[in-house]
Design an enzyme around this catalytic site. Structure first.
Site, PDB file in Angstrom:
ATOM      1  CG  ASP A 173      -0.389  -0.080   2.515  1.00 12.70           C
ATOM      2  OD1 ASP A 173       0.854  -0.120   2.609  1.00 12.70           O
ATOM      3  OD2 ASP A 173      -1.141  -0.088   3.523  1.00 12.70           O
ATOM      4  CB  SER A 174       4.547   1.715  -0.420  1.00 12.99           C
ATOM      5  OG  SER A 174       4.667   0.620  -1.313  1.00 12.99           O
ATOM      6  CG  ASP A 184       0.721  -4.125   2.146  1.00 11.99           C
ATOM      7  OD1 ASP A 184       1.048  -5.031   2.939  1.00 11.99           O
ATOM      8  OD2 ASP A 184       1.433  -3.137   1.906  1.00 11.99           O
ATOM      9  CE  LYS A 221       3.837  -5.843   3.532  1.00 13.75           C
ATOM     10  NZ  LYS A 221       3.341  -4.697   4.332  1.00 13.75           N
ATOM     11  CD  GLU A 234       1.420  -1.576   7.810  1.00 12.22           C
ATOM     12  OE1 GLU A 234       1.177  -0.784   8.750  1.00 12.22           O
ATOM     13  OE2 GLU A 234       1.739  -1.207   6.666  1.00 12.22           O
ATOM     14  CD  GLU A 279       8.578   0.062   6.578  1.00  9.69           C
ATOM     15  OE1 GLU A 279       7.619  -0.713   6.363  1.00  9.69           O
ATOM     16  OE2 GLU A 279       8.664   1.204   6.081  1.00  9.69           O
TER      17      GLU A 279
END
Ligand code: KIV
Length: 296
Positions: A46-47, A85, A115, A117, A184
């Protein structure tokens, strides 16, 4: 055709001490090039909200947008594992709804894994997704979706409490069934400690050289990002400069009448020219720009 990468291939790579090379990708042509080059895993991160859409954070990216980008990348990837993401808040929905979001990334997007977070707080959801047949990658350290809570994009895991928390989160995720964890922006020593302990691969970004693999954001990696460039990034190309130079040359050549040249120009065949001559040779005087349209 090269063999398709799977979660199991990544495990074998860790066991064999082979480093995993992952890059983000958000579109078909880029994913195709990276896949052909042999990148092991493509992350539809989602960057994209920051480097593709131009937002300050990843928070605005929606599930529909993630599916849209994931579908393009999945279609391009012949051998790389495609990981998508779960966007902001999806993992915090009631588990059934979060499961549906992850399921859509796989069914509609074609991802091979998702993925999410966060640590121990998401262990139950990870378990549910894994039970449903969805491979899950964890993401610890700096978790960009929490940037507003964290107070910025800063290095994590610098204190004893933070390192203990990180280890606890990593253990909980492993127990719940994640197949790998992104680490990260944490100090190299901390990433090395986590990597040594875990039976699954760690993929670092700004986490030093001792992770089992590395990931970079595509636009940073090829120098396609303007403005701030994270310290942990290494540019392997200078695309922004190349594009700027190409645009300046194009403007110049259009202005000078050099482009299009003979190679880019199509002409009529002699018989077509003859048939069209009365029409093409007719004179039609113009006194200036069309009237009634835009006024300067
Ligand atoms: O969104 C993303 O691209 C990521 C990477 C920075 C790991 O999560």
């Amino acid at each position: 055709m090269p063999r398709k990468m799977t979660v199991q291939t990544l495990w074998k790579m860790k066991q064999a001490g082979q480093r995993i090379a992952m890059l983000t990708a958000y579109d078909y042509p880029t994913a195709r090039l990276l896949d052909e080059a042999g990148v092991h895993a493509l992350l539809v991160g989602d960057s994209l909200g920051m480097v593709f859409q131009g937002h300050e954070t990843t928070v605005k990216v929606t599930l529909e947008q993630m599916i849209y980008h994931t579908e393009m990348v999945s279609r391009a990837a012949q051998q790389a594992l495609v990981i998508a993401d779960l966007p902001f808040l999806c993992a915090s929905l009631p588990e059934g709804e979060a499961l549906r979001c992850a399921g859509r990334l796989m069914q509609e997007g074609g991802a091979g894994a998702v993925k999410l977070e966060g640590g121990r707080a998401f262990a139950s959801l990870v378990r549910r997704l894994v039970q449903a047949g969805i491979p899950v990658m964890g993401h610890l350290g700096l978790t960009p979706q929490s940037v507003h809570a964290l107070g910025g994009f800063s290095v994590q895991g610098r204190t004893r409490a933070a390192v203990e928390q990180l280890l606890d989160d990593a253990r909980a995720l492993v127990e719940a069934g994640v197949f790998a964890i992104v680490l990260e922006l944490i100090p190299a020593e901390v990433a090395a400690r986590v990597t040594r302990e875990l039976p699954i691969p760690t993929i670092g970004i700004g986490a030093g050289p001792d992770c089992d693999g590395q990931v970079l954001v595509f636009h940073d990696f090829v120098g396609y990002t303007s403005g701030y460039v994270p310290k942990h990034n290494k540019r392997y190309a200078e695309l922004a400069d190349a594009i700027r130079r190409a645009a300046a040359t194009y403007i110049q050549e259009v202005g000078d009448g050099v482009f299009p040249g003979p190679e880019q120009t199509v002409h009529l065949k002699p018989e077509e020219a003859e048939a069209l001559a009365p029409l093409l040779n007719a004179t039609h005087a113009t006194d200036g720009p069309p009237q009634g349209g835009h006024q300067a």
